[in-house]
Design a protein around this motif. Sequence first.
Motif, PDB file in Angstrom:
ATOM      1  N   PHE A 327     -20.820 -56.417 -35.472  1.00  0.00           N
ATOM      2  CA  PHE A 327     -21.287 -55.079 -35.108  1.00  0.00           C
ATOM      3  C   PHE A 327     -20.277 -54.032 -35.557  1.00  0.00           C
ATOM      4  N   TYR A 328     -20.763 -53.072 -36.317  1.00  0.00           N
ATOM      5  CA  TYR A 328     -19.946 -51.919 -36.681  1.00  0.00           C
ATOM      6  C   TYR A 328     -20.226 -50.788 -35.705  1.00  0.00           C
ATOM      7  N   ARG A 329     -19.273 -50.490 -34.851  1.00  0.00           N
ATOM      8  CA  ARG A 329     -19.242 -49.372 -33.931  1.00  0.00           C
ATOM      9  C   ARG A 329     -20.212 -49.492 -32.756  1.00  0.00           C
ATOM     10  N   PRO A 330     -20.122 -50.572 -31.970  1.00  0.00           N
ATOM     11  CA  PRO A 330     -20.986 -50.693 -30.787  1.00  0.00           C
ATOM     12  C   PRO A 330     -20.635 -49.700 -29.690  1.00  0.00           C
ATOM     13  N   GLU A 331     -19.538 -48.950 -29.847  1.00  0.00           N
ATOM     14  CA  GLU A 331     -19.222 -47.907 -28.864  1.00  0.00           C
ATOM     15  C   GLU A 331     -20.207 -46.750 -28.933  1.00  0.00           C
ATOM     16  N   TRP A 332     -21.239 -46.871 -29.762  1.00  0.00           N
ATOM     17  CA  TRP A 332     -22.363 -45.931 -29.721  1.00  0.00           C
ATOM     18  C   TRP A 332     -22.871 -45.765 -28.299  1.00  0.00           C
ATOM     19  N   THR A 333     -22.858 -46.844 -27.539  1.00  0.00           N
ATOM     20  CA  THR A 333     -23.362 -46.769 -26.159  1.00  0.00           C
ATOM     21  C   THR A 333     -22.594 -45.745 -25.340  1.00  0.00           C
ATOM     22  N   PHE A 334     -21.319 -45.588 -25.659  1.00  0.00           N
ATOM     23  CA  PHE A 334     -20.479 -44.597 -24.979  1.00  0.00           C
ATOM     24  C   PHE A 334     -20.619 -43.217 -25.610  1.00  0.00           C
ATOM     25  N   LYS A 335     -20.536 -43.151 -26.937  1.00  0.00           N
ATOM     26  CA  LYS A 335     -20.504 -41.857 -27.613  1.00  0.00           C
ATOM     27  C   LYS A 335     -21.837 -41.124 -27.517  1.00  0.00           C
ATOM     28  N   SER A 336     -22.938 -41.856 -27.339  1.00  0.00           N
ATOM     29  CA  SER A 336     -24.253 -41.218 -27.242  1.00  0.00           C
ATOM     30  C   SER A 336     -24.640 -40.901 -25.802  1.00  0.00           C
ATOM     31  N   THR A 338     -24.526 -39.472 -21.759  1.00  0.00           N
ATOM     32  CA  THR A 338     -24.325 -38.186 -21.088  1.00  0.00           C
ATOM     33  C   THR A 338     -23.287 -38.265 -19.981  1.00  0.00           C
ATOM     34  N   GLY A 339     -22.817 -39.462 -19.661  1.00  0.00           N
ATOM     35  CA  GLY A 339     -21.844 -39.647 -18.586  1.00  0.00           C
ATOM     36  C   GLY A 339     -21.684 -41.115 -18.286  1.00  0.00           C
ATOM     37  N   PRO A 340     -20.810 -41.470 -17.340  1.00  0.00           N
ATOM     38  CA  PRO A 340     -20.534 -42.881 -17.063  1.00  0.00           C
ATOM     39  C   PRO A 340     -21.766 -43.710 -16.721  1.00  0.00           C
ATOM     40  N   ALA A 341     -22.643 -43.200 -15.863  1.00  0.00           N
ATOM     41  CA  ALA A 341     -23.811 -43.988 -15.468  1.00  0.00           C
ATOM     42  C   ALA A 341     -24.714 -44.257 -16.672  1.00  0.00           C
ATOM     43  N   ASP A 342     -24.891 -43.246 -17.509  1.00  0.00           N
ATOM     44  CA  ASP A 342     -25.714 -43.407 -18.705  1.00  0.00           C
ATOM     45  C   ASP A 342     -25.059 -44.381 -19.676  1.00  0.00           C
ATOM     46  N   PHE A 343     -23.747 -44.289 -19.828  1.00  0.00           N
ATOM     47  CA  PHE A 343     -23.022 -45.229 -20.683  1.00  0.00           C
ATOM     48  C   PHE A 343     -23.235 -46.661 -20.212  1.00  0.00           C
ATOM     49  N   TYR A 344     -23.096 -46.904 -18.905  1.00  0.00           N
ATOM     50  CA  TYR A 344     -23.239 -48.261 -18.398  1.00  0.00           C
ATOM     51  C   TYR A 344     -24.668 -48.769 -18.562  1.00  0.00           C
ATOM     52  N   ALA A 345     -25.645 -47.880 -18.428  1.00  0.00           N
ATOM     53  CA  ALA A 345     -27.035 -48.291 -18.637  1.00  0.00           C
ATOM     54  C   ALA A 345     -27.278 -48.638 -20.104  1.00  0.00           C
ATOM     55  N   ARG A 346     -26.738 -47.818 -21.008  1.00  0.00           N
ATOM     56  CA  ARG A 346     -26.912 -48.084 -22.439  1.00  0.00           C
ATOM     57  C   ARG A 346     -26.176 -49.357 -22.853  1.00  0.00           C
ATOM     58  N   ASP A 347     -24.965 -49.526 -22.328  1.00  0.00           N
ATOM     59  CA  ASP A 347     -24.190 -50.710 -22.672  1.00  0.00           C
ATOM     60  C   ASP A 347     -24.893 -51.976 -22.196  1.00  0.00           C
ATOM     61  N   ASN A 348     -25.489 -51.917 -21.000  1.00  0.00           N
ATOM     62  CA  ASN A 348     -26.221 -53.064 -20.479  1.00  0.00           C
ATOM     63  C   ASN A 348     -27.411 -53.393 -21.360  1.00  0.00           C
ATOM     64  N   ARG A 349     -28.139 -52.367 -21.769  1.00  0.00           N
ATOM     65  CA  ARG A 349     -29.297 -52.611 -22.620  1.00  0.00           C
ATOM     66  C   ARG A 349     -28.871 -53.163 -23.982  1.00  0.00           C
TER      67      ARG A 349
END
Length: 647
Positions: A327-336, A338-349
Amino acid sequence: MAHKGDHVPTRRQFLVLSSTAALTSLLSEAPASAAADPAQPYASYWHPATILDWDPSTDRDAKYNRSTVPLARRVVPARPANSHARPGEARVQALVAYAPTSFNPAQGSLDMHYYATNYWQYIDELVFWGGSASEGLILAPNPTVTDAAHRNGVRVIGNVFLPPTAYGGQIQWVRDFVQREGDRFPVADKMIQVARHHGFDGWFLNQETAGGNAQLAADMRDFIVYLRRSGLRVIWYDAMTDTGSVSWQNALTARNQVFFEKSDEMFLNFWWSAQGLASSAALARQMGRSPYDLASGVDVESNGYNTSVGWASVFPEGKPHVTSLGFYRPEWTFKSSTGPADFYARDNRFWVGQNGDPANTTTTASWKGIAHYITELTPITSLPFVTNFNTGHGRKFAVGGTVRSTQAWNNLSLQDVLPTWRWSVTGTGTKVTPSLDWDDPYDGGTALKITGTPQSANDVRLFATSLAVTAATQFEVVHRTGTGPSRLQAVLRFGDTEEVLDLGGVSGAWRRSVFPLGGHAGSTLTEISLRVLPGAAVTALIGRIGVTNPVMTTPAAPSDVRVEQVSRTGTGTVAARLTWTRAPGTVRQYRVYKAGAERVFLGGTANDAYFVPAVPLASGETARIEVEAVSEAFDVSAPARVTLAEA
């Protein structure tokens, strides 16, 4: 040319993804105060010529850039979550840019806004991505990243980015990189020294500068051989060929196999096809190599789990995996987000899939989550095991149930091993919802929160383990609930046997429950779950879970605490560089406090040097700083003290 249905990024090569422009956007996110603080240590980076001058004895930041956490052993769980995933086949590389190349704080910062990597159980190697022509080309990982990865059994790889000429690359830099002195490669010698001092595991070589020839390619091949003799891992990126030209093959071919042959692994460029991957796997086997030493690259920087991927080309249904995945740049889940809760939801998905359950990845969506293909691994293989569910960043920091700092922070060195399964809840009807909570931590910045009104007994599977139990072993849980009975039970699994432990009681405050496991001496603890019994609505916080062989002696204190430098950062705060002599024995981390009527947590590290970014200190005031050693079981030493004042 990529085939329809396979992974096709926008029309750009890896060189564009690695460009100075991409990293400039990261650079703009550096804290405005970072460059202004003369005491702040930063992560290390060099050009080929400047690394030759590096010496840890003269680099004032070197001692702050060391990781000391050993690489944990990992195993496949006794009961993996997903029957579709195939253990022992494909591996996962993650190429992650945590911060700018320059002005990247070495040991975290006072900001929760950070990519706190959480799903280590699906990652085998993390490449510390970055580099630019104007800043530096050879990057050593932050020690915080290496500490967290190693605690989870994940290797960490430094990055070398020799950029295309369109993005500032110079063919002379490549020549400088592979220059020889007799039978030595001086740059390789320094890279070996850096990796050993900093405590990471190898190097990713991304050579994309045009203008080379066959001799330069041969020199690069010999450089790889020399570098690997040190025991470091080398990952080669599919760009330079045996002629010295840059020509992305998107496969293992006769043009790049000489580099793969000499490396541990190769990351294949993104325009691969099903036919190309199949032929790559076949050629790898002909070479006597595993096809899983090839990682098929997937660029998720722009679209994350909305990226179109030819999954069947890598993971054909009902058949062995073809190659590994990169994976090239999976930190997309963080950079995209809106905040910690959204990051954790995106990272989980991203890692688990849209159902949010690694045991249930059935979906019509093309992105089913990595848990659908890759079996999770657990590093919980030796005693003691204790977790406070600390994610490595937070809004506050608590110690033993008392909030000792209300300052936001990030520091992956302090991250605990997090639940193996996020989240797998069994039961019928309405189920409880587990989550990680930043509002009421017990120790660190996060607690496990379970809420809902279960209609049946719900088992929340948490940790896969492989722990040999002795006559002295005990299990502990620290938890609290709102009003009413907790209706919580711990469920421990020993092979095919379960033991249910009633946590019971009404607990408005944190409550510690301890259970002896000596009756299972000689057995292996393979799983830890929490059971929520049906009834009224429940809100439970779990602050700690541990399996230990208790010792009667606390860890010894560190000694010889010294203040290296103090600098004023505001009217009421200073920053300070601290060093000390390690306590004897095994120490999980050191925690730093300002003593007083109310003890204030200032930060922590696994190292023997720490930069404190903000000590409350008025002009003319003197502060007493205390440093404690914390064991793997979170036993705490007596404090070692030093006085801090402005010079």
